[in-house]
Scaffold this motif. Structure first.
Motif, mmCIF file in Angstrom:
data_model
loop_
_atom_site.group_PDB
_atom_site.id
_atom_site.type_symbol
_atom_site.label_atom_id
_atom_site.label_comp_id
_atom_site.label_asym_id
_atom_site.label_seq_id
_atom_site.Cartn_x
_atom_site.Cartn_y
_atom_site.Cartn_z
ATOM 1 N N GLN A 437 52.592 -19.518 -72.128
ATOM 2 C CA GLN A 437 53.273 -18.564 -73.014
ATOM 3 C C GLN A 437 54.759 -18.409 -72.672
ATOM 4 O O GLN A 437 55.456 -17.591 -73.286
ATOM 5 C CB GLN A 437 52.582 -17.193 -72.918
ATOM 6 N N ASP A 438 55.186 -19.206 -71.688
ATOM 7 C CA ASP A 438 56.588 -19.180 -71.282
ATOM 8 C C ASP A 438 57.041 -17.775 -70.844
ATOM 9 O O ASP A 438 58.137 -17.312 -71.162
ATOM 10 C CB ASP A 438 57.488 -19.680 -72.425
ATOM 11 N N ILE A 439 56.138 -17.108 -70.113
ATOM 12 C CA ILE A 439 56.473 -15.781 -69.567
ATOM 13 C C ILE A 439 57.029 -15.974 -68.159
ATOM 14 O O ILE A 439 56.347 -16.508 -67.275
ATOM 15 C CB ILE A 439 55.231 -14.869 -69.546
ATOM 16 N N GLY A 440 58.250 -15.573 -67.946
ATOM 17 C CA GLY A 440 58.909 -15.806 -66.659
ATOM 18 C C GLY A 440 58.327 -14.963 -65.529
ATOM 19 O O GLY A 440 57.946 -13.820 -65.712
ATOM 20 N N MET A 441 58.251 -15.563 -64.320
ATOM 21 C CA MET A 441 57.755 -14.860 -63.137
ATOM 22 C C MET A 441 58.442 -15.463 -61.911
ATOM 23 O O MET A 441 58.172 -16.597 -61.531
ATOM 24 C CB MET A 441 56.226 -15.008 -63.025
ATOM 25 N N ASP A 442 59.393 -14.740 -61.332
ATOM 26 C CA ASP A 442 60.131 -15.268 -60.192
ATOM 27 C C ASP A 442 60.100 -14.308 -58.998
ATOM 28 O O ASP A 442 60.983 -14.318 -58.154
ATOM 29 C CB ASP A 442 61.578 -15.567 -60.590
ATOM 30 N N ASP A 443 59.046 -13.454 -58.945
ATOM 31 C CA ASP A 443 58.916 -12.501 -57.834
ATOM 32 C C ASP A 443 58.488 -13.248 -56.564
ATOM 33 O O ASP A 443 57.451 -13.923 -56.544
ATOM 34 C CB ASP A 443 57.881 -11.422 -58.190
ATOM 35 N N LYS A 444 59.278 -13.124 -55.504
ATOM 36 C CA LYS A 444 58.989 -13.835 -54.252
ATOM 37 C C LYS A 444 57.665 -13.388 -53.636
ATOM 38 O O LYS A 444 57.011 -14.154 -52.920
ATOM 39 C CB LYS A 444 60.120 -13.607 -53.244
ATOM 40 N N ARG A 445 57.266 -12.157 -53.914
ATOM 41 C CA ARG A 445 56.017 -11.652 -53.333
ATOM 42 C C ARG A 445 54.810 -12.462 -53.819
ATOM 43 O O ARG A 445 53.840 -12.662 -53.074
ATOM 44 C CB ARG A 445 55.837 -10.171 -53.682
ATOM 45 N N VAL A 446 54.889 -12.929 -55.071
ATOM 46 C CA VAL A 446 53.797 -13.734 -55.613
ATOM 47 C C VAL A 446 53.671 -15.038 -54.840
ATOM 48 O O VAL A 446 52.566 -15.476 -54.482
ATOM 49 C CB VAL A 446 54.009 -14.008 -57.116
#
Length: 673
Positions: A437-446
């Protein structure tokens, strides 16, 4: 087991009867004995014509009736070419009887009938105490055998309930268990929920909550709820029957330390017999003392050297330790391996189901929006996932008890699930769905959570990313405590797992392991055990007893943990009923404590003889120190009682315990498995 217990009960009753009859006969023997009459100054008052013949008659009765168990034992020991305690006692009382009888009928000397009678009394009393102690050591098994109720409430096809004997129950029969009743057979709950007390079976004092599809064990006590179970194990196939059989086998199995005790007893017998002969020769032939004095010294030497306590030292500890282990959920199948447990230097744990619970659970929650809290995120996600059967979905569903009504539930193939909750479209999805869905996710915790080998799923509210939930195989709460306790005992703790290195590293860090092997296939586990053994370490392997079988067999000590009601694990040396790693600590502590008790008893039994034999022979005679046969018998009986009491003081601990033991080289050493 019943025959075994009845045998000891019969022997105890026989010794008790013989003791009281012999004791009654001993009273007139003491009154009529010339030596005792002189000691109290009543020789002329008590004497009468034919008194020695009366004394002879009473003593003959004590010798043949009271002494019969020892005379019978003499022939049995000689027939088996293993002279022991019975040989010593028989030789001592026979020597005293024959010599004293000869004096009555004309030989010059003193009669030793009172020493003979008191020796028989003390020996019978000692054996009676022994039998009672051995019976007491088996009381835990008797208690287990009594756990089962006499009948069961069987549900009939027409819906009625009929009370039937346990022997009439068959697999798949349905049984009703009312509040407070004992569970009549192993089974699976088909209806109802209750807290079940399994303390006598597993050692777990806290009642365990049981609901539909959970297993229950026959003999456990139902709590406040009614249960209906489908019977899965009866008779010899039941958990309780297997426990009793395993404990009985362990109690009767040969101990390496018992071999040492048997060897010591044989040598002590030879020393006593030769010592008695040498004592007689020195006093009669060299020192020139009269025959009665020389015989008295020889008899006393043979009495004082009886390996009575030695024969009890190890078997009683074995009986006590095995029963104690069983009542705490530790089932010993291989006693030599159990005795080696005290020397374990490294323990290898299988990860899944041993250090961990073998099921997914929520470990971390991340929030990406300030307008939501953790409880709300879990509540909405759990409400959606409650309709899915996927293991990850079940773990998320279990994270909240306050679920909400949903509408239009739909699974997203391979990516998650969605539904409407309180007017909001909620999606619980995988990282793959976000990419699609091209939903951005750049959280380092993940990324940090993924690096730990955890599974991360994301929660969307109306298309907006609100948070993430991380899941992993739940680590047992006791694992960290167990590893800390084992390391405090100087044992290296290692983990085996088929998972990747990230997962292994995370579990290792959480529980404090020394080392781990990751990405190990089941067929390669035994090779890893062998690798640790090649470092010169005595290795224990702890696993679930199924896919770990080759590794359990390869290890010096194989421990099947969490066996539950499947106790017949053929490759394990010890089976731990509960899925609790702290029981491994308890097992090693019990092994050390058992060995320490054995050595304490052996040292006491042999050390007492080493001290007493020279005194009995008259080594300190010039200083006025002499041991009479009766006093020698009393000291020997005291030694036996001390050994019995010491064995009964054995305890079990799940904390690191330092136990003082003698170095192995003083005991001849032991070979590894």
């Amino acid at each position: 087991m019943k025959h075994h217990t009845n045998h000891h009960a019969h022997m105890a009753a026989d010794f008790r009867k013989r003791f009281w009859i012999a004791l009654v006969l001993t009273i007139p023997i003491l009154i009529l004995s010339p030596l005792l009459q002189e000691l109290v100054g009543l020789r002329d008052t008590i004497r009468f014509s034919g008194d020695l013949y009366v004394l002879f008659g009473l003593s003959t009765a004590v010798f043949f009736y009271g002494g019969w168990p020892f005379l019978k034992g003499l022939f049995q020991e000689l027939a088996s070419k293993q002279p022991g305690m019975m040989t010593l006692v028989s030789v001592a009382i026979t020597t005293a009887y024959i010599y004293s009888s000869a004096v009555v009928f004309g030989l010059t000397g003193k009669v030793f009938f009172w020493e003979l009678a008191t020796l028989v009394d003390v020996m019978l009393l000692g054996h009676w105490i022994e039998m009672k102690s051995v019976m007491g050591a088996s009381k835990a098994l008797e208690a287990l055998a009594k756990l089962m109720p006499s009948d069961a409430h069987k549900l009939m096809p027409d819906g009625s309930v009929k009370d039937v004997p346990l022997g009439e129950l068959a697999v798949d029969d349905q049984v009703l268990i009312k509040p407070g009743e004992k569970i009549p057979a192993d089974g699976v709950i088909v209806n109802g929920e209750s807290a079940v007390n399994e303390a006598m079976l597993t050692g777990e004092s806290t009642p365990v909550t049981k609901k539909t599809n959970d297993k229950v064990i026959g003999g456990a006590i139902n709590g406040e709820g009614s249960l209906t179970i489908a019977v899965k194990g009866t008779g010899k196939d039941s958990f309780l029957s297997q426990v009793i059989d395993l404990v009985k086998q362990a109690q009767e199995s040969k101990s390496k330390t018992q071999d040492l005790a048997n060897t010591a007893a044989m040598w002590l017998t030879l020393i006593a017999l030769s010592g008695g002969a040498i004592t007689f020769f020195i006093w009669q032939g060299i020192m020139g003392r009269d025959l009665s004095f020389a015989i008295e010294r020889a008899v006393t030497v043979m009495v004082i050297a009886c390996p009575h306590a030695l024969g009890l030292a190890v078997p009683l500890v074995i009986a006590v330790s095995t029963a104690l282990a069983a009542s705490n959920g530790l089932l010993i199948r291989n006693r030599p391996a159990f005795e080696r447990a005290r020397k374990v230097q490294a323990i290898i744990f299988d990860k899944t189901g041993t250090l961990t619970e073998g099921r997914f659970g929520v470990t971390d929650t991340l929030l990406f929006s300030q307008d939501i809290d953790e409880n709300t995120l879990h509540q909405y996600a759990a409400s959606v996932e409650a309709n899915s059967e996927h293991p990850i979905a079940k773990a998320i569903a279990a994270s909240s008890d306050n679920k909400l009504p949903i509408e239009n539930f739909r699974g997203i193939a391979g990516k998650g699930a969605e539904a409407w909750v309180e007017g909001k479209e909620i999606k619980v999805v995988s990282p793959g769905f976000l990419r699609e869905q091209d939903i951005g996710m750049d959280d380092k915790r993940v990324e940090e959570l993924k690096a730990q080998g955890k599974t991360v799923v994301f929660v969307l509210f109306d298309g907006q990313l609100k948070g993430a939930i991380a899941l992993a195989d739940i680590i047992r709460p006791e694992s960290k405590q167990a590893i800390a306790a084992l390391k405090a005992m100087g044992i290296k703790c290692i983990m085996l797992t088929g998972d990747n290195k990230q997962v292994a590293q995370w579990v290792s860090d959480q529980v404090g392991l020394d080392e781990f092997f990751a990405e190990v296939l089941p067929q390669d586990k035994a090779a890893k055990v062998k690798e640790v053994q090649s470092r010169g370490k005595l290795v224990a392997m702890t696993g679930d007893g199924v896919n770990d079988a080759p590794a359990l067999a390869q290890a010096d000590l194989g421990i099947a943990i969490g066996a539950g009601s499947d106790v017949a694990v053929e490759t394990a040396d010890v089976i731990l009923v509960r899925s609790n790693p702290l029981d491994v600590v308890a097992l090693l502590n019990l092994s050390k404590a058992t060995y320490a008790k054995m050595i304490q008893n052996l040292v006491w039994a042999t050390g007492y003889n080493a001290f007493a034999i020279p005194l009995a022979a008259g080594a300190l005679y010039s200083w006025g120190v002499l041991l009479s046969p009766a006093l020698g018998a009393a000291l020997m009986a005291a030694s036996t009682v001390i050994v019995a009491i010491n064995a009964r003081l054995l305890t079990i601990s799940r904390s690191p315990v330092a136990v003082e033991v003698l170095p192995d080289h003083k005991l001849g050493g032991e070979s590894a498995k």
